[in-house]
Scaffold this motif. Structure first.
Motif, PDB file in Angstrom:
ATOM      1  N   PRO A  37      26.222  31.221 -51.508  1.00  0.00           N
ATOM      2  CA  PRO A  37      25.419  30.006 -51.356  1.00  0.00           C
ATOM      3  C   PRO A  37      23.918  30.295 -51.451  1.00  0.00           C
ATOM      4  O   PRO A  37      23.480  31.442 -51.339  1.00  0.00           O
ATOM      5  CB  PRO A  37      25.792  29.494 -49.967  1.00  0.00           C
ATOM      6  CG  PRO A  37      27.089  30.154 -49.645  1.00  0.00           C
ATOM      7  CD  PRO A  37      27.044  31.494 -50.318  1.00  0.00           C
ATOM      8  N   GLU A  38      23.160  29.230 -51.610  1.00  0.00           N
ATOM      9  CA  GLU A  38      21.740  29.384 -51.919  1.00  0.00           C
ATOM     10  C   GLU A  38      20.928  30.096 -50.841  1.00  0.00           C
ATOM     11  O   GLU A  38      20.138  30.976 -51.152  1.00  0.00           O
ATOM     12  CB  GLU A  38      21.123  28.006 -52.172  1.00  0.00           C
ATOM     13  CG  GLU A  38      21.524  27.495 -53.537  1.00  0.00           C
ATOM     14  CD  GLU A  38      21.068  26.082 -53.789  1.00  0.00           C
ATOM     15  OE1 GLU A  38      21.043  25.276 -52.835  1.00  0.00           O
ATOM     16  OE2 GLU A  38      20.743  25.792 -54.945  1.00  0.00           O
ATOM     17  N   VAL A  39      21.093  29.689 -49.598  1.00  0.00           N
ATOM     18  CA  VAL A  39      20.215  30.263 -48.567  1.00  0.00           C
ATOM     19  C   VAL A  39      20.423  31.771 -48.416  1.00  0.00           C
ATOM     20  O   VAL A  39      19.450  32.541 -48.457  1.00  0.00           O
ATOM     21  CB  VAL A  39      20.334  29.498 -47.231  1.00  0.00           C
ATOM     22  CG1 VAL A  39      19.599  30.241 -46.112  1.00  0.00           C
ATOM     23  CG2 VAL A  39      19.760  28.090 -47.390  1.00  0.00           C
ATOM     24  N   GLY A  85      10.268  31.548 -52.358  1.00  0.00           N
ATOM     25  CA  GLY A  85      10.086  30.153 -52.759  1.00  0.00           C
ATOM     26  C   GLY A  85      11.366  29.348 -52.566  1.00  0.00           C
ATOM     27  O   GLY A  85      11.319  28.151 -52.276  1.00  0.00           O
ATOM     28  N   GLY A  86      12.511  30.005 -52.729  1.00  0.00           N
ATOM     29  CA  GLY A  86      13.794  29.326 -52.532  1.00  0.00           C
ATOM     30  C   GLY A  86      13.994  28.890 -51.089  1.00  0.00           C
ATOM     31  O   GLY A  86      14.474  27.786 -50.811  1.00  0.00           O
ATOM     32  N   LEU A  87      13.603  29.754 -50.166  1.00  0.00           N
ATOM     33  CA  LEU A  87      13.740  29.389 -48.749  1.00  0.00           C
ATOM     34  C   LEU A  87      12.861  28.186 -48.431  1.00  0.00           C
ATOM     35  O   LEU A  87      13.231  27.294 -47.677  1.00  0.00           O
ATOM     36  CB  LEU A  87      13.401  30.589 -47.860  1.00  0.00           C
ATOM     37  CG  LEU A  87      14.390  31.763 -47.995  1.00  0.00           C
ATOM     38  CD1 LEU A  87      13.865  33.006 -47.285  1.00  0.00           C
ATOM     39  CD2 LEU A  87      15.774  31.377 -47.464  1.00  0.00           C
ATOM     40  N   LYS A  88      11.694  28.153 -49.056  1.00  0.00           N
ATOM     41  CA  LYS A  88      10.813  26.996 -48.853  1.00  0.00           C
ATOM     42  C   LYS A  88      11.393  25.749 -49.534  1.00  0.00           C
ATOM     43  O   LYS A  88      11.398  24.661 -48.949  1.00  0.00           O
ATOM     44  CB  LYS A  88       9.421  27.299 -49.394  1.00  0.00           C
ATOM     45  CG  LYS A  88       8.433  26.189 -49.109  1.00  0.00           C
ATOM     46  CD  LYS A  88       7.015  26.613 -49.437  1.00  0.00           C
ATOM     47  CE  LYS A  88       6.786  26.575 -50.929  1.00  0.00           C
ATOM     48  NZ  LYS A  88       5.448  27.071 -51.291  1.00  0.00           N
ATOM     49  N   ALA A  94      14.317  20.853 -52.431  1.00  0.00           N
ATOM     50  CA  ALA A  94      13.925  20.990 -53.840  1.00  0.00           C
ATOM     51  C   ALA A  94      14.670  22.113 -54.554  1.00  0.00           C
ATOM     52  O   ALA A  94      14.248  22.580 -55.608  1.00  0.00           O
ATOM     53  CB  ALA A  94      12.422  21.222 -53.922  1.00  0.00           C
ATOM     54  N   CYS A  95      15.809  22.532 -53.987  1.00  0.00           N
ATOM     55  CA  CYS A  95      16.524  23.675 -54.576  1.00  0.00           C
ATOM     56  C   CYS A  95      16.969  23.431 -56.008  1.00  0.00           C
ATOM     57  O   CYS A  95      16.982  24.344 -56.826  1.00  0.00           O
ATOM     58  CB  CYS A  95      17.766  24.008 -53.755  1.00  0.00           C
ATOM     59  SG  CYS A  95      17.360  24.871 -52.254  1.00  0.00           S
ATOM     60  N   GLU A  96      17.348  22.185 -56.290  1.00  0.00           N
ATOM     61  CA  GLU A  96      17.841  21.946 -57.640  1.00  0.00           C
ATOM     62  C   GLU A  96      16.722  22.166 -58.660  1.00  0.00           C
ATOM     63  O   GLU A  96      16.932  22.805 -59.695  1.00  0.00           O
ATOM     64  CB  GLU A  96      18.405  20.529 -57.745  1.00  0.00           C
ATOM     65  CG  GLU A  96      19.226  20.363 -58.993  1.00  0.00           C
ATOM     66  CD  GLU A  96      19.932  19.023 -59.078  1.00  0.00           C
ATOM     67  OE1 GLU A  96      19.594  18.106 -58.288  1.00  0.00           O
ATOM     68  OE2 GLU A  96      20.809  18.902 -59.942  1.00  0.00           O
ATOM     69  N   MET A  97      15.537  21.670 -58.338  1.00  0.00           N
ATOM     70  CA  MET A  97      14.404  21.872 -59.257  1.00  0.00           C
ATOM     71  C   MET A  97      14.092  23.362 -59.405  1.00  0.00           C
ATOM     72  O   MET A  97      13.902  23.871 -60.502  1.00  0.00           O
ATOM     73  CB  MET A  97      13.163  21.133 -58.738  1.00  0.00           C
ATOM     74  CG  MET A  97      13.243  19.635 -58.919  1.00  0.00           C
ATOM     75  SD  MET A  97      11.678  18.838 -58.454  1.00  0.00           S
ATOM     76  CE  MET A  97      12.111  18.196 -56.838  1.00  0.00           C
ATOM     77  N   VAL A 102       4.022  20.214 -56.756  1.00  0.00           N
ATOM     78  CA  VAL A 102       4.774  20.093 -58.024  1.00  0.00           C
ATOM     79  C   VAL A 102       6.089  19.346 -57.769  1.00  0.00           C
ATOM     80  O   VAL A 102       6.446  18.415 -58.487  1.00  0.00           O
ATOM     81  CB  VAL A 102       5.056  21.488 -58.638  1.00  0.00           C
ATOM     82  CG1 VAL A 102       5.772  21.358 -59.976  1.00  0.00           C
ATOM     83  CG2 VAL A 102       3.768  22.290 -58.770  1.00  0.00           C
ATOM     84  N   TYR A 103       6.778  19.753 -56.720  1.00  0.00           N
ATOM     85  CA  TYR A 103       8.035  19.068 -56.391  1.00  0.00           C
ATOM     86  C   TYR A 103       7.787  17.582 -56.136  1.00  0.00           C
ATOM     87  O   TYR A 103       8.540  16.725 -56.577  1.00  0.00           O
ATOM     88  CB  TYR A 103       8.687  19.661 -55.132  1.00  0.00           C
ATOM     89  CG  TYR A 103       9.108  21.116 -55.227  1.00  0.00           C
ATOM     90  CD1 TYR A 103       9.655  21.636 -56.399  1.00  0.00           C
ATOM     91  CD2 TYR A 103       8.976  21.968 -54.128  1.00  0.00           C
ATOM     92  CE1 TYR A 103      10.051  22.974 -56.462  1.00  0.00           C
ATOM     93  CE2 TYR A 103       9.371  23.297 -54.187  1.00  0.00           C
ATOM     94  CZ  TYR A 103       9.901  23.792 -55.348  1.00  0.00           C
ATOM     95  OH  TYR A 103      10.280  25.099 -55.404  1.00  0.00           O
ATOM     96  N   ALA A 104       6.735  17.304 -55.395  1.00  0.00           N
ATOM     97  CA  ALA A 104       6.443  15.902 -55.042  1.00  0.00           C
ATOM     98  C   ALA A 104       6.205  15.089 -56.310  1.00  0.00           C
ATOM     99  O   ALA A 104       6.733  13.978 -56.448  1.00  0.00           O
ATOM    100  CB  ALA A 104       5.235  15.842 -54.116  1.00  0.00           C
TER     101      ALA A 104
END
Ligand code: PHE
Ligand code: FE
Length: 275
Positions: free
Chosen positions: A101-103, A160-163, A169-172, A259-261
Motif C-alpha cells: 500500500p501507498e503509505v 512528498g508521498g507522505l505529505k 493528493a496521492c493519485e496526482m 499545485v494540488y490545489a
C-alpha cells in the motif's frame, strides 16, 4: 501480516505474493532458498534478452549503472547488491512479497529503502507479467538508484508521498511517479532514450516507447503529468521527456501543496489525450 493488502491501481484480483511472511512495514527476508534452478534460469534469460536490447534505446546512465547489479546468470542476493548500493548512494533494497500500500511504500522510500518483490514470474509469463516481479524491480529500478540525482529524487518522492497522503493528493502524485520513474524518457545528445523502469524491463515497450511513431512524447510538465490518467495493461500512449535528471529534481523541488490545489479545479486527461 496475515491479510493481503489493498493495493492502489490494481484490479480486483488479489495480489499474488504471500503477505503472511511480511512484517509490519511489509518487508520480509529474501527467500533465497525458495528459488529453483528454473527460477534462476528465467532470470538469466530475461536479463540476457533485455541487456541486448539496451544500446540505442536505454539511457546511457542506466547502461553504465547496470553492472552494479552484479551477477547476471542467476537471481542476485539483495545483500550483495546492498554492499555496493549503500556505498554509492546510501540506498538499500528490501524484500517485499509484492505490491504494497501507498503509505508503507512512501515511508520506505523516504528512508532510502527500495522495496523489491522477491518472487519471479513463471516461464509462461516470460514476456508479460501482470504484477511487478523481481526482474522488473531489480533490473528496472535498482541501477538508477546508484545515480546520486535519481537517488535523491526517489527519496524526496517518498517524503512528498507522505505529505500527499495527508492532502488527499496521492493519485496526482502517483501519476508523476508513473510518468517519470516508471515510464520516463530522456533526451541524450538529441536522441530519445528510456530511463523508466517499466520501459527498461519490458522487451516490447522499450522499442515502442523510444522509436514508435504512435505514442506522443511531450516535454515533462508537472501539471500535465499529474492530470493524466494511465493504463497499467497496455503500452503507454503518452510519454514525458526530460533533458536530464537534474531538471527532474529541480522541477519537483518546490512544495506541491498549491499545485494540488490548482489541479483540483481542472479536469483529468485521458491517457491518450493529445497535446
Ligand atoms: N516537492 C514535492 C512536494 O512538496 C515532493 C516531491 C519531491 C515529489 C520529489 C516528487 C519528487 O510535495
Ligand atoms: Fe516499478
Amino acid at each position: 501480516m496475515g491479510q493481503a493488502p489493498v493495493v492502489y491501481g490494481q484490479s480486483d484480483r488479489p495480489p499474488r505474493g504471500d503477505y503472511s511472511r511480511a512484517q509490519e512495514d511489509y518487508t520480509c527476508a529474501q527467500d533465497y532458498a525458495a528459488y529453483t534452478e528454473a527460477d534462476h534460469d528465467t532470470y538469466r534469460r530475461l536479463y540476457a534478452r533485455q541487456k541486448a536490447l539496451l544500446p540505442g534505446l536505454a539511457s546511457q546512465a542506466f547502461i553504465d549503472a547496470l553492472p552494479s547489479l552484479g551477477v547476471e546468470d542467476r537471481i542476485p542476493r539483495f545483500e550483495d547488491i546492498n554492499q555496493r548500493l549503500r556505498q554509492a548512494t546510501g540506498w538499500e533494497i528490501v524484500a517485499v512479497p509484492g505490491l504494497i500500500p501507498e503509505v508503507p511504500f512512501f515511508s520506505l522510500l523516504a528512508n532510502r529503502k527500495f522495496p523489491v518483490t522477491d518472487w519471479i514470474r513463471k516461464p509462461e509469463e516470460f514476456d508479460y507479467v501482470v504484477e511487478p516481479d523481481i526482474f522488473h524491480d531489480l533490473f528496472g529500478h535498482v541501477p538508477l538508484l546508484f545515480n546520486p540525482v535519481i537517488a535523491d529524487y526517489v527519496q524526496r518522492y517518498g517524503q512528498g508521498g507522505l505529505k500527499a497522503e495527508r492532502l488527499g493528493a496521492c493519485e496526482m502524485l502517483s501519476r508523476l511517479y508513473w510518468y517519470t520513474i516508471e515510464f520516463g524518457l530522456i533526451r541524450e545528445q538529441g536522441e530519445i532514450r528510456a530511463y523508466g523502469a517499466g520501459i527498461l524491463s519490458s522487451s516490447g515497450e522499450l522499442q515502442h516507447a523510444v522509436t514508435s511513431p504512435l505514442p506522443q512524447r511531450l516535454p515533462l510538465s508537472l501539471e500535465r503529468t499529474m492530470r493524466t490518467r494511465y493504463k497499467i495493461d497496455t503500452y503507454q500512449q503518452t510519454y514525458f521527456v526530460i533533458d536530464d535528471f537534474q531538471q527532474l529534481f529541480d522541477m519537483t523541488e518546490g512544495d506541491f501543496t498549491p499545485v494540488y490545489a490548482a489541479l483540483r479545479g481542472l479536469p483529468e486527461l485521458a491517457a491518450d489525450a493529445r497535446g
